[in-house]
Design a protein around this motif. Structure first.
Motif, PDB file in Angstrom:
ATOM      1  N   ASP A  11       0.817  -1.222   0.000  1.00 44.46           N
ATOM      2  CA  ASP A  11       0.000   0.000   0.000  1.00 44.46           C
ATOM      3  C   ASP A  11       0.847   1.266   0.000  1.00 44.46           C
ATOM      4  O   ASP A  11       0.319   2.355  -0.229  1.00 44.46           O
ATOM      5  N   LEU A  12       2.142   1.146   0.271  1.00 45.13           N
ATOM      6  CA  LEU A  12       3.012   2.317   0.340  1.00 45.13           C
ATOM      7  C   LEU A  12       3.796   2.541  -0.944  1.00 45.13           C
ATOM      8  O   LEU A  12       4.406   3.599  -1.123  1.00 45.13           O
ATOM      9  N   VAL A  13       3.833   1.557  -1.829  1.00 46.51           N
ATOM     10  CA  VAL A  13       4.622   1.665  -3.053  1.00 46.51           C
ATOM     11  C   VAL A  13       3.711   1.546  -4.265  1.00 46.51           C
ATOM     12  O   VAL A  13       2.585   1.036  -4.176  1.00 46.51           O
ATOM     13  N   GLY A  14       4.221   2.026  -5.402  1.00 45.74           N
ATOM     14  CA  GLY A  14       3.437   1.932  -6.626  1.00 45.74           C
ATOM     15  C   GLY A  14       4.062   1.046  -7.674  1.00 45.74           C
ATOM     16  O   GLY A  14       3.393   0.671  -8.633  1.00 45.74           O
ATOM     17  N   ARG A  15       5.338   0.715  -7.502  1.00 43.41           N
ATOM     18  CA  ARG A  15       6.061  -0.018  -8.540  1.00 43.41           C
ATOM     19  C   ARG A  15       6.826  -1.169  -7.910  1.00 43.41           C
ATOM     20  O   ARG A  15       7.372  -1.034  -6.808  1.00 43.41           O
ATOM     21  N   LEU A  16       6.874  -2.281  -8.600  1.00 47.24           N
ATOM     22  CA  LEU A  16       7.575  -3.475  -8.130  1.00 47.24           C
ATOM     23  C   LEU A  16       8.651  -3.844  -9.142  1.00 47.24           C
ATOM     24  O   LEU A  16       8.364  -4.009 -10.341  1.00 47.24           O
ATOM     25  N   GLY A  61      20.811 -11.848 -10.691  1.00 43.97           N
ATOM     26  CA  GLY A  61      20.987 -10.408 -10.700  1.00 43.97           C
ATOM     27  C   GLY A  61      20.439  -9.684 -11.910  1.00 43.97           C
ATOM     28  O   GLY A  61      20.925  -8.598 -12.248  1.00 43.97           O
ATOM     29  N   ARG A  62      19.433 -10.222 -12.571  1.00 46.00           N
ATOM     30  CA  ARG A  62      18.804  -9.566 -13.720  1.00 46.00           C
ATOM     31  C   ARG A  62      17.421  -9.047 -13.324  1.00 46.00           C
ATOM     32  O   ARG A  62      16.748  -9.629 -12.475  1.00 46.00           O
ATOM     33  N   VAL A  63      16.985  -7.979 -13.976  1.00 41.80           N
ATOM     34  CA  VAL A  63      15.617  -7.492 -13.789  1.00 41.80           C
ATOM     35  C   VAL A  63      14.697  -8.364 -14.637  1.00 41.80           C
ATOM     36  O   VAL A  63      14.801  -8.389 -15.866  1.00 41.80           O
ATOM     37  N   VAL A  64      13.796  -9.090 -13.972  1.00 41.39           N
ATOM     38  CA  VAL A  64      12.917 -10.010 -14.689  1.00 41.39           C
ATOM     39  C   VAL A  64      11.459  -9.585 -14.641  1.00 41.39           C
ATOM     40  O   VAL A  64      10.621 -10.167 -15.341  1.00 41.39           O
ATOM     41  N   ALA A  65      11.131  -8.584 -13.841  1.00 43.17           N
ATOM     42  CA  ALA A  65       9.763  -8.056 -13.813  1.00 43.17           C
ATOM     43  C   ALA A  65       9.830  -6.624 -13.315  1.00 43.17           C
ATOM     44  O   ALA A  65      10.605  -6.307 -12.416  1.00 43.17           O
ATOM     45  N   ASP A  66       8.995  -5.757 -13.889  1.00 46.77           N
ATOM     46  CA  ASP A  66       9.023  -4.342 -13.531  1.00 46.77           C
ATOM     47  C   ASP A  66       7.708  -3.720 -13.956  1.00 46.77           C
ATOM     48  O   ASP A  66       7.350  -3.766 -15.141  1.00 46.77           O
ATOM     49  N   GLY A  67       6.948  -3.181 -13.004  1.00 45.51           N
ATOM     50  CA  GLY A  67       5.694  -2.549 -13.338  1.00 45.51           C
ATOM     51  C   GLY A  67       4.905  -2.196 -12.102  1.00 45.51           C
ATOM     52  O   GLY A  67       5.400  -2.324 -10.964  1.00 45.51           O
ATOM     53  N   PRO A  68       3.654  -1.732 -12.290  1.00 46.21           N
ATOM     54  CA  PRO A  68       2.793  -1.426 -11.144  1.00 46.21           C
ATOM     55  C   PRO A  68       2.679  -2.629 -10.221  1.00 46.21           C
ATOM     56  O   PRO A  68       2.525  -3.765 -10.683  1.00 46.21           O
ATOM     57  N   VAL A  69       2.771  -2.371  -8.920  1.00 42.76           N
ATOM     58  CA  VAL A  69       2.926  -3.455  -7.969  1.00 42.76           C
ATOM     59  C   VAL A  69       1.796  -4.469  -8.058  1.00 42.76           C
ATOM     60  O   VAL A  69       2.032  -5.686  -8.078  1.00 42.76           O
ATOM     61  N   ARG A  70       0.559  -4.020  -8.114  1.00 42.70           N
ATOM     62  CA  ARG A  70      -0.557  -4.985  -8.111  1.00 42.70           C
ATOM     63  C   ARG A  70      -0.651  -5.731  -9.434  1.00 42.70           C
ATOM     64  O   ARG A  70      -1.024  -6.918  -9.451  1.00 42.70           O
ATOM     65  N   GLU A  71      -0.308  -5.059 -10.524  1.00 46.50           N
ATOM     66  CA  GLU A  71      -0.342  -5.742 -11.823  1.00 46.50           C
ATOM     67  C   GLU A  71       0.716  -6.834 -11.891  1.00 46.50           C
ATOM     68  O   GLU A  71       0.457  -7.940 -12.382  1.00 46.50           O
ATOM     69  N   VAL A  72       1.913  -6.522 -11.427  1.00 46.70           N
ATOM     70  CA  VAL A  72       2.979  -7.521 -11.458  1.00 46.70           C
ATOM     71  C   VAL A  72       2.635  -8.694 -10.554  1.00 46.70           C
ATOM     72  O   VAL A  72       2.822  -9.865 -10.922  1.00 46.70           O
TER      73      VAL A  72
END
Length: 727
Positions: free
Chosen positions: A197-202, A209-220
């Protein structure tokens, strides 16, 4: 950006490409060891400067380097105790404010608000930082960051060591900070639920060590739920995993009588610079404890209630009230056991797992205790490799354990504690910093140890661990006694650090210029009279204790040096007693002023005076003061190293006197390594609060030169006048 630390074959972060916009609130997650803490350090600009390694790519904040503007980026380290930069709470929180040039008169209000925001508002600003618990130290680190009001706030598991109430207070403070203005927030946490509830992005990092997911927290969370669960992420709403089923025979335990303890207390004495000491009850066990074979006993309670202290007392590291209350079986008292026998009786996983590291290779770390107990065969090596595999550490078997992440170090400490099959395991927060998979592995090993006949006593805030316990002991912080009446202040303590330092140095020319032993004896007598005057404490109230004892203890090395110097001079100068006595007494003249004056020298105040009164450059002065401030911790570090070696079975053995020399050598090297690493961590903490790029620095405390300082220096000249007059 790609980052490969020195000593690692593979990168910890691989081709990370991120853009964070002003005001974003980001939750950074990933399996244990995926590089989350390393990425936070990259955002502060510390990779490649403070930390050695190979960096490809770059990080910019608003188009410039992260450290271009002091105070822009604030970082709370994963192990915040390593980032304490001052001796008192108020000065520690104000450190960043000094670096950004905030006027002195504005600092106290900011410091108090920051402490209140993290639930430490009840502390006096002059409370020693050394007297805080682990949870309190974690909140102090957050307060130091909040005080800076940074544009980018980086938090590395800020609530990992806190009870639910304190954790909620910290999240509320972070939420208020993030909502107030356009600050960017990046939080690393394993448990996602309380933060969604305190963040908007996950942003999700994989194990390599790779970025494998990135987006709005609830959508991800909705779209990648199964993938995240498969990676070991603590997805909100998912039940905890079942403990891993450990192969039979991997965990063994010598079935022995229970570890028992009647109700007892542990007192802590805090010594202040003015010579006073305050003893308070640090922890209290209110109900009898019996850790029987095959059981899990948990200690639960608020942060700062003394759980870690109680575990250390159960291991025999701390005296209890009544004395010798803790026993293994009917007669064995852990405090009375030598190193091998203690290792056979119990094992210990401390709150900060890095404190028990005794080797420079992960596999050797697991085998250390077994080797000390004479078990270094192929079967033991095979079980060590299998333990590492269960805990996801087999690929790091050749790595330096000090280079592992916090979660990896904790799992390594569990493996090292269990391999030799102790009857009792004392574990402090064994599941902190773990993802779902490694959490299940740790719980599986604890269950296997219990199934083999071992007993487990764990201090924890993990509700899932508490729910599996056979016995739960609740602890509360002992009531704080009323403050004692203030003691009288010695005259020497009323003088500034420059006067103390200058007067101590005056002993050198007085000793060098004193011509004969008879004159030198007169110089010593003058110094003794002046020392007695300096230690006098006129006024009302109780006198400061232990003044003479403090001077005597500090004088002992000097007296030993004087005696050995006199003897060697007598031996080499044709047995001339006059010359020998003169040389020995000269050494006494040189060291006596320092023994009287140096105990009252506050490193923080010394830094204030060197910079403000003498105009020396800020950076070396502050760094020197911070380093001197750590000198008083050497005793605690030495004790901690001794505990780690003793409980691992490699300390001093009463049956083998030669272990004394080996223990001293290893402890000295350990102290050196720990000191160097602590210095590196301190540099990270200081630079994360704007120290590296500070352009115009202000100061928390003034640096006045008073009439008493002048009087002290003039009196300190008297022994020199006596010596010169005699010549």
């Amino acid at each position: 950006m790609t980052w490969r630390p020195y000593g690692r074959r593979e990168p910890v972060l691989r081709a990370v490409d991120l853009t964070l916009t002003p005001g974003e609130r980001v939750l950074l997650v990933g399996p244990s060891g995926s590089g989350k803490s390393t990425l936070l350090r990259a955002l502060t600009g510390l990779l490649g400067s403070v930390e050695a390694g190979e960096l490809t790519g770059s990080v910019t904040v608003d188009g410039a380097g992260p450290g271009a503007r002091p105070g822009t980026v604030g970082l709370v380290l994963q192990e915040p105790g390593a980032g304490v930069v001052a001796a008192t709470v108020g000065r520690d929180v104000a450190f960043g404010l000094e670096n950004v040039g905030l006027p002195r008169e504005a600092m106290p209000d900011v410091v108090r608000r920051s402490l209140a925001a993290v639930g430490l508002g009840g502390l006096d600003l002059d409370t020693p930082t050394s007297a805080l618990s682990g949870g309190q130290t974690q909140r102090l680190a957050l307060a130091g960051t909040l005080a800076l009001d940074p544009s980018v706030v980086l938090l590395d598991e800020p609530t990992a060591m806190l009870d639910p109430t304190c954790a909620a207070e910290v999240r509320a403070a972070v939420g208020a900070l993030a909502r107030d203005g356009g600050r960017t927030l990046v939080v690393v946490e394993h448990v996602l639920g309380p933060w969604t509830d305190l963040v908007g992005r996950l942003v999700v990092l994989s194990a390599d060590g790779r970025v494998v997911a990135d987006g709005p927290v609830r959508e991800v969370l909705a779209a990648e739920r199964e993938v995240l669960l498969g990676m070991g992420i603590w997805v909100p709403g998912a039940p905890p995993p079942e403990p891993l089923v450990v192969p039979p025979g991997l965990c063994t335990a010598a079935r022995a009588p229970a570890l028992t303890a009647p109700p007892f207390g542990v007192d802590r004495t805090t010594r202040h610079l003015d010579g006073t000491a305050r003893t308070v009850r640090a922890a209290q066990l209110d109900d009898p404890l019996a850790a029987r074979p095959g059981t899990l006993t948990t200690l639960v309670g608020p942060s700062g209630s003394g759980k870690s202290t109680l575990l250390a007392a159960l291991a025999g590291f701390l005296p209890t009230t009544p004395e010798a209350a803790v026993r293994v079986g009917d007669d064995t008292v852990p405090a009375d056991l030598d190193a091998p026998d203690l290792a056979r009786a119990l094992a210990w996983v401390p709150q900060w797992a890095s404190s028990t590291i005794v080797t420079d290779r992960v596999l050797d770390e697991v085998l250390a205790t077994s080797r000390a107990l004479g078990h270094d065969d192929a079967a033991t090596h095979d079980r060590a490799h299998r333990l590492l595999a269960v805990l996801g550490l087999e690929h790091l078997a050749e790595a330096d354990p000090r280079e592992l992440s916090g979660g990896e170090q904790r799992r390594l400490a569990v493996a090292a504690a269990l391999l030799h099959g102790p009857p009792v395991l004392l574990a402090d927060e064994p599941t902190v910093g773990q993802d779902r998979h490694t959490w299940a592995a740790v719980l599986g090993l604890l269950d296997a140890h219990r199934a083999a006949g071992g007993a487990v006593v764990a201090a924890t805030h993990d509700a899932n661990v508490v729910g599996r316990a056979d016995v739960v002991h609740r602890t509360d912080a002992p009531p704080r006694p009323p403050d004692p009446p203030p003691t009288r202040t010695p005259l020497v303590a009323r003088c500034g650090p420059l006067a103390l330092l200058a007067t101590a140095f005056l002993g050198i020319p007085a000793g060098v210029l004193s011509p004969h032993w008879s004159t030198t004896l007169l110089v010593v007598a003058t110094q003794v009279v002046l020392g007695a005057l300096a230690l006098a404490a006129p006024g009302d109230g109780p006198g400061p204790p232990h003044r003479l004892r403090t001077v005597g203890l500090r004088l002992l090395p000097g007296l030993f040096a004087a005696a050995t110097t006199a003897w060697s001079t007598w031996l080499l100068a044709g047995h001339d007693l006059d010359i020998a006595c003169t040389v020995g007494l000269r050494v006494v003249v040189i060291v006596l002023p320092s023994a009287v004056l140096v105990p009252w020298l506050d490193p923080d105040r010394l830094g204030d005076h060197l910079a403000q009164r003498l105009g020396l450059p800020d950076r070396p002065v502050v760094a020197t003061a911070a380093a001197l401030q750590r000198v008083h911790t050497f005793g605690a570090v030495w004790t901690e190293i001794g505990r780690a070696r003793r409980v691992r079975g490699i300390g001093v053995s009463a049956r083998h006197p030669r272990t004394v020399a080996a223990h001293l050598a290893a402890s000295t090297m350990g102290l050196l390594v720990r000191t160097l690493r602590a210095a590196a961590e301190l540099a990270v903490a200081m630079d994360a609060r704007g120290f590296a790029t500070a352009q115009r620095r202000t100061w928390w405390a003034p640096a006045p030169w008073r009439w008493g300082d002048t009087a002290l220096v003039l009196l300190g000249l008297l022994p020199l006048v006596v010596a010169v007059t005699a010549r």
